[in-house]
Design an enzyme around this catalytic site. Structure first.
Site, mmCIF file in Angstrom:
data_model
loop_
_atom_site.group_PDB
_atom_site.id
_atom_site.type_symbol
_atom_site.label_atom_id
_atom_site.label_comp_id
_atom_site.label_asym_id
_atom_site.label_seq_id
_atom_site.Cartn_x
_atom_site.Cartn_y
_atom_site.Cartn_z
ATOM 1 N N ARG A 103 0.902 -1.160 -0.132
ATOM 2 C CA ARG A 103 -0.064 -0.005 0.056
ATOM 3 C C ARG A 103 0.917 1.164 -0.183
ATOM 4 N NH1 ARG A 103 -5.342 1.255 3.499
ATOM 5 N NH2 ARG A 103 -6.190 -0.012 1.887
ATOM 6 N N HIS B 96 -7.433 0.879 -6.408
ATOM 7 C CA HIS B 96 -7.739 -0.040 -5.227
ATOM 8 C C HIS B 96 -8.332 -1.192 -5.610
ATOM 9 C CE1 HIS B 96 -7.839 -1.357 -1.352
ATOM 10 N NE2 HIS B 96 -8.747 -0.318 -0.556
ATOM 11 N N CYS C 90 -16.370 1.305 0.601
ATOM 12 C CA CYS C 90 -15.239 0.670 0.788
ATOM 13 C C CYS C 90 -14.681 1.049 2.334
ATOM 14 C CB CYS C 90 -13.999 0.906 0.037
ATOM 15 S SG CYS C 90 -13.505 2.759 0.178
ATOM 16 N N GLN D 60 -10.193 -3.682 -3.432
ATOM 17 C CA GLN D 60 -11.597 -3.195 -2.750
ATOM 18 C C GLN D 60 -12.503 -3.703 -3.923
ATOM 19 O OE1 GLN D 60 -12.526 -2.182 0.326
ATOM 20 N NE2 GLN D 60 -14.411 -2.657 -0.707
ATOM 21 N N ARG E 112 -14.072 -8.663 2.198
ATOM 22 C CA ARG E 112 -12.651 -8.581 2.008
ATOM 23 C C ARG E 112 -11.897 -9.745 2.469
ATOM 24 N NH1 ARG E 112 -10.344 -3.304 1.704
ATOM 25 N NH2 ARG E 112 -8.650 -4.590 0.620
ATOM 26 N N ASP F 246 -17.487 6.890 -1.649
ATOM 27 C CA ASP F 246 -15.975 6.707 -0.849
ATOM 28 C C ASP F 246 -15.731 8.371 -0.272
ATOM 29 O OD1 ASP F 246 -13.676 5.911 0.086
ATOM 30 O OD2 ASP F 246 -12.730 6.160 -1.909
HETATM 31 N N1 NVA Z 1 -10.192 6.577 -1.696
HETATM 32 C C1 NVA Z 1 -9.426 6.118 -0.301
HETATM 33 C C2 NVA Z 1 -10.046 4.655 -0.121
HETATM 34 C C3 NVA Z 1 -9.566 4.240 1.251
HETATM 35 C C4 NVA Z 1 -9.646 2.847 1.489
HETATM 36 C C5 NVA Z 1 -8.187 6.560 0.193
HETATM 37 O O1 NVA Z 1 -7.323 6.059 -0.879
HETATM 38 O O2 NVA Z 1 -8.081 6.920 1.341
HETATM 39 N N1 CP Z 2 -11.428 -0.188 2.454
HETATM 40 C C1 CP Z 2 -10.005 -0.344 2.817
HETATM 41 O O1 CP Z 2 -9.081 -0.513 2.016
HETATM 42 O O2 CP Z 2 -9.705 -0.218 4.007
HETATM 43 P P1 CP Z 2 -8.581 0.066 4.970
HETATM 44 O O3 CP Z 2 -8.131 1.479 4.470
HETATM 45 O O4 CP Z 2 -9.114 -0.043 6.330
HETATM 46 O O5 CP Z 2 -7.417 -0.819 4.413
#
Ligand code: NVA
Ligand code: CP
Length: 303
Positions: free
Chosen positions: A100, A127, A256, A130, A284, A217
């Site tokens: 990540r 992502h 998500c 997800q 998930r 989101d």
């Molecule tokens: N769009 C959000 C998704 C979090 C799971 C982010 O990147 O923070």
């Molecule tokens: N939806 C998702 O990726 O959640 P986290 O940021 O908690 O991993």
């Protein structure tokens, strides 16, 4: 030959359908097979995570393997060691790696120099894990991949981009509504012009009309600054009871998570009867299991 999951379109239609089916089977399986016995998954996270981190760790445990969590700051990447060299080294210890981070190009570099599968656990651009889970969730809710009107309302972010890739790969009917100035990736936006099953608009009411699946989101993704001006532009894009009434009466709502209740979604909707949000979060785990089984398990390697 190793296989990576850096975006949705790393997988074919057949592979995506197979993974969705397998995730739903694993959800019903009391004792999953220990197909990852002796396998080790590395997890490098440069951003916070609740669902992705824990579901991958638990998925490895349930399949008989082991996971090692590494905050990016605690690796030499934070002191400038390249993703290429990190990949070359970690491939010699691990069986797969979830990452990540911010830049998609960093994860692409890591994948290029690694001999193990690299999984995108979220970048600023995509992502995929997800959205794969979201596909599992809508199939679980008896929605078909064909002839289901899916909409995404909100920021044109990593989730939107992965949804566009899913729609392009699987031929999904997808309506996207983002405020002006907050559009998805420009290359993807250009691509969808040639696909009449994908609509892009700045009007949330147009996008949600008769939709069967509603997605949203956060308006502020990790690493982005909170701005009152942005909040103001996003107000008409909130998923609330009034907007939801314009969708199909049997529509399901997905998010998500983490949610910013009162911003992109109201309590009434996220806790309401049409919300599948917490089942989606549960999924998930099963999706990660299916993915790991496929990428790391013996079956695929023997192919
Ligand atoms: N769009 C959000 C998704 C979090 C799971 C982010 O990147 O923070
Ligand atoms: N939806 C998702 O990726 O959640 P986290 O940021 O908690 O991993």
């Amino acid at each position: 030959m190793k296989k990576d999951f850096l975006h949705i379109n790393n997988f074919s239609v057949t592979e995506l359908k197979l993974l969705i089916k397998r995730a739903l089977t694993l959800k019903k399986t009391k004792k999953p097979p220990a197909v990852l016995k002796g396998k080790v998954l590395g997890m490098i996270f440069a951003k916070e995570s609740t669902r992705t981190r824990i579901s991958f760790e638990v998925a490895m445990l349930k399949l008989g393997g082991h996971a090692i969590y590494l905050g990016q700051q605690s690796t030499q990447i934070s002191r400038g060691e390249s993703y290429a060299d990190t990949g070359r080294v970690l491939s010699r210890y691990l069986d797969a790696l979830v990452v990540r981070t911010y830049e998609q190009r960093d994860i692409e570099e890591l994948a290029k120099y690694s001999t193990i599968p690299i999984i995108n656990g979220l970048t600023d651009l995509h992502h995929p894990c997800q959205v794969l889970t979201d596909l599992v969730t809508l199939v679980e809710a008896d929605k078909k991949l064909e002839n289901t009107k899916i909409c995404y309302i909100g920021d044109g972010n990593n989730m939107t981009n992965s949804w566009i890739e899913a729609a392009l790969t699987l031929g999904l009917t997808l309506n996207i509504a983002c405020p002006k100035g907050y559009e998805p990736d420009s290359l993807l936006l250009e691509k969808i012009k040639k696909h009449s099953h994908i609509l892009f608009t700045h009007d949330p009411e147009e996008a949600i009309k008769n939709a069967d699946v509603i997605n949203t989101d956060t308006w502020f993704s990790m690493g982005q600054e909170i701005s009152e001006t942005k909040k103001e532009s996003f107000k008409p894009f909130q998923i609330n009871t009034c907007l939801l009434k314009q969708a199909h009466p049997q529509a399901i709502v997905l998010h998500c998570l983490p949610a910013h209740r009162g911003e992109e979604i109201t309590d009434e909707v996220i806790d309401g009867p049409q919300s599948m949000v917490f089942e989606q979060a549960a999924n998930r785990l099963y999706t990660q299991m299916a993915l790991l089984e496929y990428l790391v398990g013996k079956k695929r390697r023997m192919k």
